[in-house]
Enzyme design. Structure first.
Site, PDB file in Angstrom:
ATOM      1  N   GLY A  46       0.831  -1.194   0.000  1.00 26.39           N
ATOM      2  CA  GLY A  46       0.000   0.000   0.000  1.00 26.39           C
ATOM      3  C   GLY A  46       0.862   1.238   0.000  1.00 26.39           C
ATOM      4  N   GLN A  51       2.969   9.863   1.978  1.00 26.29           N
ATOM      5  CA  GLN A  51       4.306   9.253   1.857  1.00 26.29           C
ATOM      6  C   GLN A  51       5.088   9.754   0.651  1.00 26.29           C
ATOM      7  OE1 GLN A  51       2.571   5.089   2.343  1.00 26.29           O
ATOM      8  NE2 GLN A  51       4.628   4.820   3.186  1.00 26.29           N
ATOM      9  N   CYS A  94       6.804  -0.814   6.995  1.00 24.71           N
ATOM     10  CA  CYS A  94       6.332   0.351   6.239  1.00 24.71           C
ATOM     11  C   CYS A  94       7.454   0.858   5.346  1.00 24.71           C
ATOM     12  CB  CYS A  94       5.923   1.438   7.234  1.00 24.71           C
ATOM     13  SG  CYS A  94       5.417   2.970   6.459  1.00 24.71           S
ATOM     14  N   LEU A  95       7.097   1.276   4.131  1.00 26.71           N
ATOM     15  CA  LEU A  95       8.094   1.806   3.193  1.00 26.71           C
ATOM     16  C   LEU A  95       8.727   3.096   3.721  1.00 26.71           C
ATOM     17  CD1 LEU A  95       6.135   1.291  -0.159  1.00 26.71           C
ATOM     18  CD2 LEU A  95       8.035  -0.096   0.696  1.00 26.71           C
ATOM     19  N   HIS A 136      -3.352   0.740   8.492  1.00 23.89           N
ATOM     20  CA  HIS A 136      -1.993   1.263   8.328  1.00 23.89           C
ATOM     21  C   HIS A 136      -1.995   2.446   7.348  1.00 23.89           C
ATOM     22  CE1 HIS A 136       2.510   0.647   7.968  1.00 23.89           C
ATOM     23  NE2 HIS A 136       2.248   1.432   6.940  1.00 23.89           N
ATOM     24  N   HIS A 140      -1.552   6.757   7.795  1.00 23.48           N
ATOM     25  CA  HIS A 140      -0.646   7.668   7.075  1.00 23.48           C
ATOM     26  C   HIS A 140      -1.356   8.971   6.711  1.00 23.48           C
ATOM     27  CE1 HIS A 140       3.088   5.545   6.500  1.00 23.48           C
ATOM     28  NE2 HIS A 140       2.514   4.500   5.946  1.00 23.48           N
TER      29      HIS A 140
HETATM   30 NI    NI Z   1       3.366   2.594   5.648  1.00 25.01          NI
END
Ligand code: NI
Length: 171
Positions: A46, A51, A94-95, A136, A140
Site C-alpha cells: 500500500g 508518503q 512500512c516503506l 496502516h 498515514h
Molecule cells: Ni506505511
C-alpha cells in the site's frame, strides 16, 4: 508515468494530515498512476499520498501483492466509520520506516467509506489482513506511523537507531 520518492522517517511531512480531495482532475489521476507504479516498484502492499509528499487524501493498495494487479484498489478520502474487535498485526513494516518491523495492535474488522478514482462512493467491509492494511494506510493520511502505535521504549530504540544511521551517512 514516473516513480516518486517515498519519504522516510523522520521526514516531518509524514506527520501531516491529508486534506479531502475536492477536484478529481487530470493532475490527480496522474498522481494516482504514479503512486501505483511507485508502490509496485518498491515493492509495497500500500501507499498513501502523504508518503510521496502530497497532502490530498489518496491511497492505493494491493493486498495480494501480485503484478497482474487484480486486487489493486484506489481510494479517495477514506474514512473508517466502524471498527470492531482487536487483533495483532504481526511484524508490521512500512516503506517510510526503514530497517524496522514490529507487532502492532489493530482493530479486527472495519467498515470504510471512500470514493473511487472516478468519485463514485464505495463502502468496504474489511477483516483480517485487509483490515490491517487499510488501518496502516489510513493512519498515514492522519500523520500516524505504525511506530506511533508501539511502546514508547521500542519507539525510542528505533529513533536512536535512525539517528545513528543518519549521522553515519553524513560522514
Ligand atoms: Ni506505511
Amino acid at each position: 508515468m514516473a516513480l516518486l520518492d517515498i519519504l522516510t522517517y523522520p521526514d516531518k511531512f509524514l506527520k501531516k494530515t491529508a486534506k479531502p480531495v475536492v477536484n478529481i482532475d487530470g493532475a490527480l489521476q496522474k498522481t494516482i498512476d504514479d503512486m501505483i507504479e511507485t508502490m509496485y516498484n518498491a515493492p509495497g502492499i500500500g501507499l498513501a499520498s502523504i508518503q510521496i509528499g502530497c497532502d490530498k487524501s489518496v491511497l492505493v493498495y494491493d493486498p495480494s501483492y501480485d503484478q497482474d494487479r487484480n486486487s489493486l484498489t484506489v481510494l479517495l478520502n477514506p474514512k473508517i466509520i466502524e471498527a470492531c474487535g482487536e487483533t495483532v498485526s504481526e511484524n508490521e513494516g512500512c516503506l517510510s520506516v526503514l530497517d524496522f518491523r514490529s507487532d502492532v495492535k489493530r482493530s479486527a474488522s472495519l467498515i470504510i467509506e471512500a470514493l473511487d478514482r472516478e468519485g463514485k462512493p464505495v463502502k468496504i467491509e474489511a477483516e483480517e489482513y485487509l483490515a490491517i492494511v487499510l488501518q496502516h494506510e489510513i493512519d498515514h493520511l492522519n500523520g500516524i506511523l505504525f511506530i506511533d502505535r508501539i511502546s514508547a521504549l521500542k519507539r525510542e530504540l528505533y529513533k536512536r537507531h535512525i539517528k545513528k544511521k543518519l549521522k553515519q551517512d553524513e560522514k
